[in-house]
Design an enzyme around this catalytic site. Structure first.
Site, short mmCIF file in Angstrom:
data_model
loop_
_atom_site.label_atom_id
_atom_site.label_comp_id
_atom_site.label_asym_id
_atom_site.label_seq_id
_atom_site.Cartn_x
_atom_site.Cartn_y
_atom_site.Cartn_z
N TYR A 157 0.88 -1.22 -0.06
CA TYR A 157 -0.05 -0.04 -0.06
C TYR A 157 0.98 1.30 -0.05
O TYR A 157 1.77 1.41 0.75
CB TYR A 157 -1.04 0.05 1.39
N HIS A 207 -5.97 2.19 -0.89
CA HIS A 207 -5.78 2.11 0.86
C HIS A 207 -5.77 3.50 1.32
O HIS A 207 -5.04 3.67 2.35
CB HIS A 207 -4.73 1.19 1.24
#
Length: 410
Positions: A157, A207
């Protein structure tokens, strides 16, 4: 004759090093019980306390058929509501009661919801590579294993590369550079389309790692790759920006992994600013609120894509699939396969021993077993072999920092 709740217990286990919480409701009918998922892996003891100390005394002696009334009264009985601890605790109870109802009816859960809309559930899983090349190789491997939908990430992420180093004395954390991350992700999807053409449906999870204005630009840049969806491009606190994102791009948008409260998703759905709702079922309180959310989404042309992470019991995964298979506005289901994901050290044999009857994946489809209720049981003796850790579980990616050392939310 009414069937009453005789006992309520939590069963905790960690066969893959991730704390899982299951609620078991036993009834006055011999041999009749239900189980539900109440997993909040990072604060599991708080959920256990909520169930054992607060919900259990309220539930003993209640009629198991009063699912809606129990959900409504349990949601309000603490006055303050819609938080992850209490919602997960209530989810375990709610799913267990639905499990009991299905067993009493002699039907799998999806039959209580109106029956099948499809014979199996299409799912996607994760291709997590340290580099663009690594991610492409993992996508190819998933394709060979029958997956037609894949979520691709390079470097985790937000990525794992920075042009500028943090200042001296900067605190530890998962550092990432949003600009570098966006450029690397564009390169990844260029390579994926060059390699696979239009054979695969591709997803990507931001994210929440972008500032709002960067999120607008990134969604526009990703439009060229014709994604199946772009996930969680902003945090719940910034959902007001979705009006601008929607007006700037036709990239399909998925949102909701961190939602607890209906007010967080109401405007996004009724104003048609997202295409997929991605809530975590136990996080919102279980099956009872999820069915209402499905109906709301159906009215506004929004499809479901329930959160299906590793920190979810097989009971929770099965409930996802029951809702999927019976929902006309189903979109896709996330599935945490061990073959290419973040969490490579999986223990599927232990999971299957603890949770017999768990769903199976074949060629990119999830299959249920058609047993009454949820269809998944729990082997408490096997669960006892894998006790939970009492330490607070924090994965490294949950401590993100910008290049200058500023802490941001994961």
């Amino acid at each position: 004759m009414s069937v009453m709740i005789r006992d309520v217990r939590t069963i905790c286990c960690a066969p893959e090093g991730i704390n899982l919480v299951t609620v078991k409701i036993e009834t006055t009918e011999p041999g009749l019980y239900g189980i539900g998922c109440a997993t909040f892996a990072h604060r599991h003891l708080a959920v256990v306390t909520a169930v054992e100390e607060y919900l259990k005394p309220f539930l003993i002696g209640k009629d198991v058929s009063y699912i809606e009334d129990i959900w409504q009264t349990a949601m309000g009985m603490s006055y303050w509501r819609n938080g992850p601890v209490l919602n997960n605790a209530l989810s375990g109870v709610d799913m267990a009661l639905w499990d009991i109802k299905g067993k009493m009816a002699g039907m799998p859960l999806y039959q209580l919801f109106g029956g099948k809309c499809r014979e199996a559930v299409p799912c996607y899983t994760h291709a997590e590579g340290n580099s663009v090349e690594d991610a492409v190789e993992k996508v190819a491997y998933l394709k060979e294993n029958g997956y037609r939908y894949v979520r691709a990430q390079a470097g985790g992420y937000g990525g794992n590369e920075m042009i500028h180093q943090p200042p001296e004395g900067a605190l530890s954390g998962a550092y990432y550079d949003p600009k570098v991350y966006m450029r690397k992700t564009i390169k990844l999807f260029e390579k994926l389309r060059d390699t696979f053409g239009d054979e695969l449906e591709l997803c990507h999870d931001v994210h929440e790692r972008l500032a709002p204005v960067d999120a607008v630009g990134f969604a526009k840049q990703m439009e060229q790759f014709q994604l199946f969806f772009l996930e969680d491009i902003l945090p719940p606190e910034q959902v007001g920006w979705f009006e601008r994102i929607r007006s700037q791009t036709v990239t399909p948008l998925a949102m909701g992994e961190l939602f607890n409260n209906p007010n967080e998703w109401m405007d996004l759905i009724k104003n048609r600013r997202i295409d997929y709702i991605r809530v975590h079922l136990s996080q919102i309180g279980g099956i009872t609120p999820a069915r209402k959310l499905i109906a709301l989404c159906d009215a506004f042309g929004v499809r479901t894509a329930w959160h299906g992470p590793v920190d979810l019991t097989p009971v929770g995964h099965a409930v996802n699939a029951h809702l999927d298979i019976s929902s006309p506005n189903f979109g896709i289901q996330e599935w945490s396969d061990s073959i290419c994901g973040f969490f490579a050290d999986r223990n599927p044999e232990a999971l299957e021993e603890i949770f017999p009857g768990m769903p199976k994946v074949k060629q990119g489809y999830i299959y249920l077993n058609d047993k009454p209720g949820i269809g998944v049981d729990i082997n408490e003796e096997a669960a006892g072999k894998f006790p939970c850790s009492s330490e607070v579980v924090t994965w490294s990616w949950m401590l993100p920092k910008l290049p200058d050392g500023t802490s941001v939310r994961p």
